[in-house]
Design a protein around this motif. Sequence first.
Motif, short mmCIF file in Angstrom:
data_model
loop_
_atom_site.label_atom_id
_atom_site.label_comp_id
_atom_site.label_asym_id
_atom_site.label_seq_id
_atom_site.Cartn_x
_atom_site.Cartn_y
_atom_site.Cartn_z
N CYS A 1 -6.18 -2.85 0.80
CA CYS A 1 -4.76 -3.03 1.68
C CYS A 1 -5.39 -3.68 2.76
CB CYS A 1 -4.50 -1.48 2.17
SG CYS A 1 -3.34 -1.28 3.37
N ASP B 1 -0.15 4.01 0.72
CA ASP B 1 -0.30 4.72 2.11
C ASP B 1 0.46 4.54 3.48
OD1 ASP B 1 -1.80 6.42 0.49
OD2 ASP B 1 -3.85 5.06 0.65
N CYS B 2 0.21 3.23 3.43
CA CYS B 2 0.66 2.56 5.12
C CYS B 2 1.70 1.33 4.76
CB CYS B 2 -0.58 2.14 5.82
SG CYS B 2 -1.07 0.46 5.24
N CYS C 1 0.77 -1.33 0.04
CA CYS C 1 0.11 -0.05 0.11
C CYS C 1 0.82 1.35 -0.07
CB CYS C 1 -0.86 -0.10 1.19
SG CYS C 1 -1.96 1.54 1.47
N CYS D 1 -4.76 -0.83 6.13
CA CYS D 1 -5.63 0.55 6.38
C CYS D 1 -6.83 0.43 5.61
CB CYS D 1 -4.75 1.70 5.81
SG CYS D 1 -4.75 2.00 4.05
#
Length: 216
Positions: free
Chosen positions: A58, A24-25, A22, A61
């Motif tokens: 994901c 983002d995370c 991911c 998250c």
Amino acid sequence: MVTVSDDATVVENDLSSGRLTCPDCGSGLARWGWARTRPIREGTPDRTRHHRPRRARCTGCGVTHVLLSVVLAARRADGAAVIAAAVEANTTRRWGHRRIAAWLGRPASTVRGWLRAFAASASVIAAAFLGWTARDAPDAAAVWPAPAAGQAARALQAVSAYAAGIGDRFAVGAVTWVRAGITATAGRLFTASWWAEPFQHESALPAGEVGAGACD
Ligand SMILES: [Zn+2]
């Protein structure tokens, strides 16, 4: 969006092995159906190929991401290599949009749109890719470009320097500038509105996608 290989088998294997993460995370991505099918005009003259991007979710998250093939440019109906050819002809051969349109078999207005978008983003593209070259190339000085005349030429040089730098880093040989550029921007290399956004543009180090089929 996450940039992935153009080979669906590779993408499925990467999803199974948890190799795709991911943006983002950093957690692993798992299969989450498909995005809508997109007809993409590839090649010269154009032959339409239907792309059906994977969607992944994901495991950390919970955000879903579209897995965009490295041959695609976000929000464009033409393949990234076609747009790149137009930008290159304009920048290095000084061809105008009508001549390029005739050469590529595309409408002149479409080509003009690509060239304008690249020109509008050129100074930001140059700055971003020189920064990423300094960060990611094992020997940035060896690939650093001499200053060219014109913003678009400098942008093209910067993306090319970055491509050479990551080619060295991952020892995969020649990496085309468009492949490196699309991967680093998650498909938004030719999206002027993305470059115009007032945030620090981040690039993931694109080991997998650049390594797979680097010389197409
Ligand atoms: Zn996540």
